[in-house]
Write an enzyme that holds these catalytic residues in place. Structure first.
Site, PDB file in Angstrom:
ATOM      1  N   HIS A  48      -2.017   6.095 -12.509  1.00  0.00           N
ATOM      2  CA  HIS A  48      -3.136   6.766 -11.850  1.00  0.00           C
ATOM      3  C   HIS A  48      -2.636   7.621 -10.695  1.00  0.00           C
ATOM      4  O   HIS A  48      -1.474   7.535 -10.305  1.00  0.00           O
ATOM      5  CB  HIS A  48      -4.208   5.775 -11.386  1.00  0.00           C
ATOM      6  CG  HIS A  48      -3.774   4.848 -10.300  1.00  0.00           C
ATOM      7  ND1 HIS A  48      -2.976   3.740 -10.547  1.00  0.00           N
ATOM      8  CD2 HIS A  48      -4.015   4.855  -8.971  1.00  0.00           C
ATOM      9  CE1 HIS A  48      -2.764   3.097  -9.416  1.00  0.00           C
ATOM     10  NE2 HIS A  48      -3.373   3.761  -8.433  1.00  0.00           N
ATOM     11  N   HIS A  50      -3.685   9.171  -6.737  1.00  0.00           N
ATOM     12  CA  HIS A  50      -4.537   9.217  -5.545  1.00  0.00           C
ATOM     13  C   HIS A  50      -4.309  10.578  -4.892  1.00  0.00           C
ATOM     14  O   HIS A  50      -3.155  10.966  -4.668  1.00  0.00           O
ATOM     15  CB  HIS A  50      -4.140   8.147  -4.527  1.00  0.00           C
ATOM     16  CG  HIS A  50      -4.569   6.780  -4.880  1.00  0.00           C
ATOM     17  ND1 HIS A  50      -5.757   6.247  -4.452  1.00  0.00           N
ATOM     18  CD2 HIS A  50      -3.967   5.828  -5.619  1.00  0.00           C
ATOM     19  CE1 HIS A  50      -5.864   5.009  -4.901  1.00  0.00           C
ATOM     20  NE2 HIS A  50      -4.785   4.739  -5.627  1.00  0.00           N
ATOM     21  N   TYR A 111      -3.816   4.470   3.522  1.00  0.00           N
ATOM     22  CA  TYR A 111      -4.215   3.777   2.286  1.00  0.00           C
ATOM     23  C   TYR A 111      -3.445   4.330   1.095  1.00  0.00           C
ATOM     24  O   TYR A 111      -2.916   3.588   0.282  1.00  0.00           O
ATOM     25  CB  TYR A 111      -5.730   3.920   2.064  1.00  0.00           C
ATOM     26  CG  TYR A 111      -6.160   3.407   0.726  1.00  0.00           C
ATOM     27  CD1 TYR A 111      -6.304   2.049   0.487  1.00  0.00           C
ATOM     28  CD2 TYR A 111      -6.394   4.288  -0.327  1.00  0.00           C
ATOM     29  CE1 TYR A 111      -6.680   1.572  -0.755  1.00  0.00           C
ATOM     30  CE2 TYR A 111      -6.781   3.825  -1.571  1.00  0.00           C
ATOM     31  CZ  TYR A 111      -6.926   2.463  -1.774  1.00  0.00           C
ATOM     32  OH  TYR A 111      -7.288   2.002  -3.021  1.00  0.00           O
ATOM     33  N   GLN A 115      -0.342   2.489  -1.349  1.00  0.00           N
ATOM     34  CA  GLN A 115      -0.449   2.269  -2.790  1.00  0.00           C
ATOM     35  C   GLN A 115       0.931   2.196  -3.450  1.00  0.00           C
ATOM     36  O   GLN A 115       1.065   1.688  -4.544  1.00  0.00           O
ATOM     37  CB  GLN A 115      -1.284   3.367  -3.458  1.00  0.00           C
ATOM     38  CG  GLN A 115      -2.752   3.309  -3.072  1.00  0.00           C
ATOM     39  CD  GLN A 115      -3.369   1.974  -3.383  1.00  0.00           C
ATOM     40  OE1 GLN A 115      -3.382   1.532  -4.521  1.00  0.00           O
ATOM     41  NE2 GLN A 115      -3.877   1.299  -2.368  1.00  0.00           N
TER      42      GLN A 115
END
Length: 118
Positions: A48, A50, A111, A115
């Site tokens: 994924h 971000h 944040y 990850q």
């Protein structure tokens, strides 16, 4: 807070976006810039992505995500031809988007950086 402007408006529109490849297959590598928005922070995970984006409010977030997915799919398939046969559609149709609201830019950057540890 940093403001941007174009001919008609002054704005500060930042979004946290997360999207995944089809079947969450681990096929991702670092991405590239697009026109009409700025990538403030990016963390590419195996399954994924971000993104922290600054987007001109005249360009919808949906259109922006669609551009990112389309361009990255095209570029990844050109660089890695095996993706064409392994994953006919690279990205899922869904994505997560959140406005920055009451969260500081530093908090979202932290944040996204965190990850890497997950």
């Amino acid at each position: 807070m940093k403001y941007k402007s174009n001919r008609n408006i002054v704005f500060s529109c930042s979004y946290h976006v997360v999207f995944c490849p089809k079947y969450r297959r681990p096929v991702l590598v670092d991405g590239a810039d697009e026109l009409g928005f700025e990538i403030i922070e990016m963390e590419v995970m195996p399954d994924h992505v971000h993104l922290l984006l600054s987007v001109d409010p005249q360009l919808s977030i949906h259109r922006t995500v669609k551009r990112i997915k389309g361009r990255s799919s095209h570029d990844l398939r050109a660089e890695f031809p095996w993706l064409k046969s392994r994953i006919p559609t690279l990205w899922t149709n869904s994505y997560f988007v959140s406005t920055m609201g009451g969260v500081s830019l530093a908090q979202v950057r932290k944040y996204i950086e965190d990850q890497k540890e997950v």
